[in-house]
Design a protein around this motif. Structure first.
Motif, PDB file in Angstrom:
ATOM      1  N   LEU A  38       0.828  -1.198   0.000  1.00 23.67           N
ATOM      2  CA  LEU A  38       0.000   0.000   0.000  1.00 23.67           C
ATOM      3  C   LEU A  38       0.867   1.253   0.000  1.00 23.67           C
ATOM      4  N   GLY A  39       0.267   2.357  -0.412  1.00 26.78           N
ATOM      5  CA  GLY A  39       0.962   3.640  -0.438  1.00 26.78           C
ATOM      6  C   GLY A  39       0.247   4.575  -1.398  1.00 26.78           C
ATOM      7  N   ARG A  40       0.510   5.849  -1.245  1.00 19.15           N
ATOM      8  CA  ARG A  40      -0.112   6.833  -2.110  1.00 19.15           C
ATOM      9  C   ARG A  40       0.400   6.706  -3.542  1.00 19.15           C
ATOM     10  N   SER A  41      -0.378   7.257  -4.474  1.00 20.86           N
ATOM     11  CA  SER A  41       0.042   7.277  -5.867  1.00 20.86           C
ATOM     12  C   SER A  41       1.371   8.018  -5.984  1.00 20.86           C
ATOM     13  N   GLY A  42       2.322   7.401  -6.684  1.00 20.03           N
ATOM     14  CA  GLY A  42       3.624   8.024  -6.854  1.00 20.03           C
ATOM     15  C   GLY A  42       4.594   7.794  -5.719  1.00 20.03           C
ATOM     16  N   SER A  43       4.209   6.976  -4.736  1.00 18.80           N
ATOM     17  CA  SER A  43       5.080   6.761  -3.570  1.00 18.80           C
ATOM     18  C   SER A  43       6.228   5.809  -3.854  1.00 18.80           C
ATOM     19  N   GLY A  44       6.098   4.983  -4.882  1.00 15.78           N
ATOM     20  CA  GLY A  44       7.173   4.054  -5.210  1.00 15.78           C
ATOM     21  C   GLY A  44       6.775   2.597  -5.130  1.00 15.78           C
ATOM     22  N   LYS A  45       5.476   2.313  -5.088  1.00 15.10           N
ATOM     23  CA  LYS A  45       5.021   0.914  -4.988  1.00 15.10           C
ATOM     24  C   LYS A  45       5.466   0.105  -6.199  1.00 15.10           C
ATOM     25  N   SER A  46       5.275   0.646  -7.387  1.00 11.02           N
ATOM     26  CA  SER A  46       5.686  -0.071  -8.591  1.00 11.02           C
ATOM     27  C   SER A  46       7.203  -0.187  -8.669  1.00 11.02           C
ATOM     28  N   THR A  47       7.909   0.823  -8.188  1.00 13.59           N
ATOM     29  CA  THR A  47       9.371   0.760  -8.155  1.00 13.59           C
ATOM     30  C   THR A  47       9.837  -0.387  -7.273  1.00 13.59           C
ATOM     31  N   LEU A  48       9.170  -0.581  -6.143  1.00 12.31           N
ATOM     32  CA  LEU A  48       9.486  -1.707  -5.271  1.00 12.31           C
ATOM     33  C   LEU A  48       9.278  -3.028  -6.001  1.00 12.31           C
ATOM     34  N   MET A  49       8.202  -3.126  -6.761  1.00 12.26           N
ATOM     35  CA  MET A  49       7.936  -4.356  -7.512  1.00 12.26           C
ATOM     36  C   MET A  49       9.024  -4.599  -8.554  1.00 12.26           C
ATOM     37  N   LEU A  55      13.475  -6.535 -12.366  1.00 15.49           N
ATOM     38  CA  LEU A  55      13.280  -5.751 -13.579  1.00 15.49           C
ATOM     39  C   LEU A  55      14.047  -4.438 -13.525  1.00 15.49           C
ATOM     40  N   LYS A  56      14.446  -4.031 -12.305  1.00 14.32           N
ATOM     41  CA  LYS A  56      15.235  -2.816 -12.124  1.00 14.32           C
ATOM     42  C   LYS A  56      16.360  -3.120 -11.142  1.00 14.32           C
ATOM     43  N   ARG A  57      17.598  -2.853 -11.550  1.00 15.47           N
ATOM     44  CA  ARG A  57      18.732  -3.109 -10.666  1.00 15.47           C
ATOM     45  C   ARG A  57      18.808  -2.074  -9.544  1.00 15.47           C
ATOM     46  N   PRO A  58      19.195  -2.501  -8.353  1.00 18.73           N
ATOM     47  CA  PRO A  58      19.416  -1.514  -7.288  1.00 18.73           C
ATOM     48  C   PRO A  58      20.690  -0.725  -7.557  1.00 18.73           C
ATOM     49  N   ARG A  59      20.704   0.521  -7.128  1.00 17.52           N
ATOM     50  CA  ARG A  59      21.932   1.309  -7.251  1.00 17.52           C
ATOM     51  C   ARG A  59      22.985   0.769  -6.285  1.00 17.52           C
ATOM     52  N   GLU A  60      22.518   0.289  -5.148  1.00 14.57           N
ATOM     53  CA  GLU A  60      23.385  -0.343  -4.163  1.00 14.57           C
ATOM     54  C   GLU A  60      22.550  -1.341  -3.385  1.00 14.57           C
ATOM     55  N   GLY A  61      23.217  -2.220  -2.644  1.00 13.30           N
ATOM     56  CA  GLY A  61      22.499  -3.243  -1.894  1.00 13.30           C
ATOM     57  C   GLY A  61      22.169  -4.445  -2.765  1.00 13.30           C
ATOM     58  N   TRP A  62      21.313  -5.319  -2.244  1.00 14.34           N
ATOM     59  CA  TRP A  62      20.988  -6.538  -2.977  1.00 14.34           C
ATOM     60  C   TRP A  62      19.635  -7.101  -2.567  1.00 14.34           C
ATOM     61  N   VAL A  63      19.122  -7.980  -3.419  1.00 11.03           N
ATOM     62  CA  VAL A  63      17.881  -8.721  -3.193  1.00 11.03           C
ATOM     63  C   VAL A  63      18.189 -10.205  -3.383  1.00 11.03           C
ATOM     64  N   ARG A  64      17.775 -11.039  -2.438  1.00  9.04           N
ATOM     65  CA  ARG A  64      17.994 -12.479  -2.579  1.00  9.04           C
ATOM     66  C   ARG A  64      16.658 -13.220  -2.458  1.00  9.04           C
ATOM     67  N   TRP A  65      16.339 -13.995  -3.468  1.00  5.27           N
ATOM     68  CA  TRP A  65      15.198 -14.904  -3.414  1.00  5.27           C
ATOM     69  C   TRP A  65      15.701 -16.321  -3.164  1.00  5.27           C
TER      70      TRP A  65
END
Length: 264
Positions: A38-49, A55-65
């Motif tokens: 959840l979050g307001r329109s333009g808050s970054g919900k789709s960016t999180l997805m 689909l989008k690389r992080p500038r720094e850090g990492w994601v592990r599935w």
């Protein structure tokens, strides 16, 4: 963690917008397989997805599935880490399913062809197996009453010959969800899949996801503007995106333990 996703010190975005995910651990069993965002329109919900789906690389850090079959994928600023046991193609064709408010249904293909496409992309199915899966999916898509009797007069075979522009809004979204789930992914990502539907049709569409979650190791992460999604008795956590940050919330407004989330 049995299986799920971890995010550490990740920032993602473009231009002046940057979303920060300081620390996040989502165990599929702990979150009951359901996680609204959840979050307001333009808050970054789709960016999180985009971050969670690689689909989008992080500038720094990492994601592990970590997936139920023991495979894993680590995503960082340079793309997939060498420790990953899956390719991006494997991840997107086998592990993830995608459903959006603006559907991925191809307008010039019939429903049958739209449903077969993810199976053809994944590979390993005979024509007979694909036909069985398509018909099984279509039988679930056609509405039934509480006793299991079909409400719609259309037969699965007739429905499969339709084009997307011949479907109602509810039918269109049910087929789009069926397409996203037909190849048996571990994780279904849905971005406002019912945003344009009335409340009754929305419940009908999401009932497909409910049935899908009852089979095997599965998780759904969906962007929604419906606060009621966080109040669903089957939901015990949700993600709130606000002020360029992502926060994992507990049902009832309680604070999270450090094992689940630490936001920087």
């Amino acid at each position: 963690m049995t299986w799920g996703v971890q995010v550490r010190a990740a920032t993602v975005g473009w231009g002046d917008f940057v979303l920060q995910v300081g620390g996040l651990t989502l165990d599929a069993n702990a979150i009951s397989g359901r996680l609204p965002v959840l979050g307001r329109s333009g808050s970054g919900k789709s960016t999180l997805m985009y971050l969670l789906t690689f689909l989008k690389r992080p500038r720094e850090g990492w994601v592990r599935w970590n997936f139920p079959d023991g495979s894993q994928a680590v995503w960082g600023p340079k793309g997939l880490d060498a420790s990953s046991t899956l390719s991006l193609t494997d991840i997107r064709r086998r592990c993830f399913g995608f459903a959006y408010q603006s559907s991925t249904l191809t307008p010039y293909l019939r429903v049958r062809e739209n449903l077969r496409y993810p199976l053809e992309q994944r590979g390993g199915y005979s024509d007979a197996e694909m036909d069985r899966k398509v018909h099984a999916a279509m039988d679930r898509v056609l509405l039934r009453d509480k006793n299991g009797a079909r409400i719609e007069e259309t037969t699965p075979e007739e429905f499969l010959e339709r084009y997307p522009n011949q479907l109602s809004g509810g039918q269109f979204q049910r087929v789009a969800l069926a397409q996203a789930m037909i190849h048996d992914p571990y994780v279904l990502f849905a971005d406002e899949p019912t945003g344009n539907l009335d409340s009754e049709t929305r419940r009908e569409v999401m009932s497909l996801v409910d049935r899908w979650l009852t089979v095997g190791d599965r998780m759904v992460i969906w962007v929604t503007h419906h606060q009621s999604d966080a109040l669903d008795p089957r939901v015990n956590h949700w993600l709130m995106v606000a002020n360029n940050r992502c926060h994992l919330r507990l049902k009832g407004g309680g604070k999270l333990s450090e094992t689940h989330s630490e936001q920087g």
